[in-house]
Motif scaffolding. Structure first.
Motif, mmCIF file in Angstrom:
data_model
loop_
_atom_site.group_PDB
_atom_site.id
_atom_site.type_symbol
_atom_site.label_atom_id
_atom_site.label_comp_id
_atom_site.label_asym_id
_atom_site.label_seq_id
_atom_site.Cartn_x
_atom_site.Cartn_y
_atom_site.Cartn_z
ATOM 1 N N ASP A 184 -2.336 1.279 -3.276
ATOM 2 C CA ASP A 184 -2.018 -0.046 -2.725
ATOM 3 C C ASP A 184 -0.857 0.000 -1.731
ATOM 4 N N GLY A 185 -0.328 1.216 -1.471
ATOM 5 C CA GLY A 185 0.710 1.355 -0.463
ATOM 6 C C GLY A 185 2.130 1.224 -0.983
ATOM 7 N N VAL A 221 2.819 7.959 -3.234
ATOM 8 C CA VAL A 221 2.478 6.615 -2.755
ATOM 9 C C VAL A 221 1.140 6.209 -3.366
ATOM 10 N N PRO A 255 4.080 4.163 4.138
ATOM 11 C CA PRO A 255 2.850 4.838 4.551
ATOM 12 C C PRO A 255 2.462 5.923 3.547
ATOM 13 N N ALA A 256 1.163 6.124 3.376
ATOM 14 C CA ALA A 256 0.655 7.025 2.341
ATOM 15 C C ALA A 256 0.977 8.491 2.604
ATOM 16 N N PRO A 310 6.989 -0.615 -0.195
ATOM 17 C CA PRO A 310 5.783 -0.260 0.554
ATOM 18 C C PRO A 310 6.100 0.825 1.581
#
Length: 102
Positions: A34-35, A31, A90-91, A88
């Motif tokens: 920037d997501g 990831v 979560p990291a 997109p």
């Protein structure tokens, strides 16, 4: 250790998908800051789909709201095996697997 060997992970996914009426659709890469995460597409999925994010840290369910191609142009459908798209996420989910509820 929560690190599942790859084959066990695949077997888990296969059994899990059968039990939960979902289809394995992709593998999550690293990831970005920037997501956005690259997805190695295995089966077709689309914006608006309910997606289960399967990860050793715990599974979560999302509704896919955005998707982009390598040129960061919006896409509505990941057409199938061999493509790469960005969504997109979560990291904390690199290496997760995505399954689409069917």
């Amino acid at each position: 250790s929560s690190d599942l060997p790859s084959q066990d992970y695949q077997n888990y996914i296969t059994g899990h998908s059968v039990a939960h009426r979902s289809q394995f659709v992709g593998e999550v890469g690293p990831v970005a800051a920037d997501g956005w995460a690259p997805i190695e597409v295995k089966n077709r999925f689309a914006v608006g789909d309910r997606i289960e994010v399967i990860h050793p840290s715990g599974n979560r369910e999302i509704t896919l709201e955005r998707m982009e191609n390598a040129e960061t142009a919006p896409m509505s459908v990941a057409p199938g095996n061999g493509h790469r798209v960005w969504i997109p996420l979560p990291a904390d989910l690199p290496g997760a697997l995505l399954a689409r509820f069917v």
